[in-house]
Scaffold this active site. Structure first.
Site, short mmCIF file in Angstrom:
data_model
loop_
_atom_site.label_atom_id
_atom_site.label_comp_id
_atom_site.label_asym_id
_atom_site.label_seq_id
_atom_site.Cartn_x
_atom_site.Cartn_y
_atom_site.Cartn_z
N PHE A 51 61.92 13.86 81.86
CA PHE A 51 61.30 13.25 83.03
C PHE A 51 60.64 14.35 83.86
O PHE A 51 61.30 15.32 84.24
CB PHE A 51 62.32 12.50 83.90
CG PHE A 51 61.68 11.85 85.09
CD1 PHE A 51 60.94 10.68 84.95
CD2 PHE A 51 61.75 12.43 86.35
CE1 PHE A 51 60.32 10.09 86.05
CE2 PHE A 51 61.12 11.85 87.46
CZ PHE A 51 60.41 10.68 87.29
N ASP A 111 61.38 22.96 84.11
CA ASP A 111 61.46 21.97 85.20
C ASP A 111 62.90 21.98 85.71
O ASP A 111 63.79 21.37 85.12
CB ASP A 111 61.05 20.60 84.67
CG ASP A 111 61.11 19.52 85.76
OD1 ASP A 111 61.78 19.74 86.79
OD2 ASP A 111 60.50 18.45 85.55
N LYS A 171 63.74 18.54 94.67
CA LYS A 171 64.96 17.84 95.10
C LYS A 171 65.81 18.55 96.17
O LYS A 171 65.66 18.27 97.34
CB LYS A 171 65.77 17.45 93.86
CG LYS A 171 65.03 16.36 93.06
CD LYS A 171 65.96 15.54 92.21
CE LYS A 171 65.31 14.24 91.78
NZ LYS A 171 64.36 14.34 90.66
C1 LIG Z 1 63.03 14.06 90.26
C2 LIG Z 1 62.40 14.85 89.18
C3 LIG Z 1 61.00 15.03 89.12
C4 LIG Z 1 60.04 14.36 90.08
O1 LIG Z 1 60.22 14.75 91.40
P1 LIG Z 1 59.51 13.86 92.57
O2 LIG Z 1 59.84 14.62 93.82
O3 LIG Z 1 60.11 12.50 92.50
O4 LIG Z 1 58.06 13.85 92.28
C5 LIG Z 1 60.50 15.84 88.11
N1 LIG Z 1 61.31 16.42 87.22
C6 LIG Z 1 62.65 16.27 87.25
C7 LIG Z 1 63.50 16.95 86.23
C8 LIG Z 1 63.23 15.46 88.21
O5 LIG Z 1 64.56 15.28 88.22
#
Ligand SMILES: *Cc1c(COP(=O)(O)O)cnc(C)c1O
Length: 408
Positions: A143, A230, A259
């Protein structure tokens, strides 16, 4: 009139949300305030928060250091734009580079935007090396966000369906599969980067082999590819290190954060070192809000508090305790496929869909999440104490055992 009033009472919730787009299947609860790991709803019922706004509120709710930073900065200066120097942006970049070993930072407002910056760095890096059609390797089950480029990078068809045409330039491999990447390396001259989560969050708390990132680093070094991690969910102490890559003693080329960086204040960051840190030149990328004085003063307070309260170590210790206890209590249940995690990122995979458990837990005053249909996900604030950890363990085990004994 009487009928209308009744309708409002009965369907009060629906009335309230009538003017919001129907993007979410929200739970029927509204929180009014929070303190530490506790939340209170509008009826003043108390809940233990074991999801922390999806790995965001690592310092808990209403942390005084964060509240103080926001109030002081709001009374001093909110925003000036990136036409000018921003003092807190520079200081925050210094602090993030100090704890990560990276060299340069671009600040955004969200995780998806941080990943957009990473994807743009990879493409520009490729074009500068003469690659006409640069490709980025991404994983199944990943994700990376909801913008068009990041949902295209995401390895989940549900998130992409209906938004075609997708952004091209991504090659997909199974997670934790090095051979699949080696096969691409043999056949493609257009790959410029790998973008991967050190632990997959939304995909089901998937923890790869202990040397996975190390192996990816070696492949990237050999091929001249950028290793882009990420760490939007795994970063800022969540896994028991400042960043998950530090469990494996490697340095990526690019790391994205969001986050927990602002503990609830929206801010993201794209960190880079080496060649990747030199790619962007003035005019290549930008944002109006990103890194403004309020956001960066807040994140600075978060970084300092994580250090002062020794919360990265605490995440490691308490995470270990949670994992050990959950394994001891649930590991032998034949309907529990796996109990796994890294630090304060924990997943309990069942042999069946278990979304119902979110509601069962809430009825017991505990907030949890279920992801990838079958995986109970726990992301408690890093500040929880022993009694709160035990309450999470007891409630999760109790509702899970009851659910598994009832369901057919
Ligand atoms: C939450 C998340 C995102 C997206 O972040 P947003 O602030 O919602 O755009 C991208 N990568 C990972 C691994 C995430 O947990």
């Amino acid at each position: 009139m009487a009928v209308h009033r009744t309708a409002i009472l009965v369907f009060g919730y629906r009335e309230m949300t009538d003017h919001l787009m129907t993007t979410y299947a929200r739970q029927p609860i509204t929180f009014a305030r929070g303190e530490g790991a506790w939340l209170w709803d509008e009826q003043d019922k108390q809940y233990l928060d074991a999801i922390a706004g999806i790995a965001v509120c690592s310092l808990g709710h209403s942390h005084p250091a964060v509240t103080d930073a926001i109030c002081r900065q709001a009374g001093t200066l909110l925003h000036t734009s990136n036409l000018y120097q921003v003092r807190h942006q520079q200081t925050l970049a210094d602090e993030l580079c100090k704890v990560s070993g990276m060299e340069r930072v671009f600040f955004s407002n969200s995780g998806a935007e941080a990943n957009e910056a990473a994807i743009k760095i990879a493409r520009l890096y490729g074009h500068k090396k003469g690659v006409q059609n640069p490709q980025i390797i991404v994983c199944e089950g990943s994700f990376h966000g909801r913008t068009l480029a990041t949902l295209s990078a995401t390895g989940n068809r549900k998130i992409q369906a209906g938004f075609e045409p997708l952004v091209t330039g991504f090659l997909r491999v199974p997670y934790n599969d090095l051979m699949a990447i080696e096969n691409i390396a043999k056949n493609s001259k257009e790959v410029v980067a790998i973008l991967v989560e050190p632990v997959q969050g939304e995909g089901g708390v998937n923890v790869p082999a202990p040397d996975y990132l190390h192996q990816l680093r070696q492949i990237c070094d050999r091929q001249g590819w950028l290793l882009m991690l990420d760490e939007i969910q795994t970063g800022m102490g969540r896994t028991g290190q400042w960043f998950a890559f530090q469990h494996q003693d490697i340095l990526p080329d690019v790391v994205t954060l969001a986050k927990a960086l602002g503990n609830g204040f929206p801010i993201g960051a794209c960190l880079a070192q080496g060649e990747a840190a030199q790619v962007f030149q003035p005019g290549n990328h930008g944002t109006t809000f990103g890194g403004n004085p309020l956001a960066t003063a807040t994140a600075l307070a978060v970084v300092k508090t994580l250090t002062r309260e020794n919360l990265v170590k605490q995440a490691s210790d308490m995470g270990e305790y949670l994992l050990t206890q959950l394994r001891a209590r649930l590991g032998n249940n034949p309907a529990v496929a796996n109990v796994r995690g890294l630090g304060m990122m924990l997943g309990i995979e069942l042999d069946r869909a278990c979304g119902q458990l979110v509601h069962d837990a809430r009825a017991q005053g505990l907030l949890i999440n279920v992801t990838a249909d079958k995986v109970i996900r726990l992301l408690p604030p890093l500040i929880i104490d022993q009694a709160q950890a035990d309450q999470i363990i007891d409630t999760v085990c109790q509702i899970t055992e009851r659910f598994l004994s009832q369901a057919t």
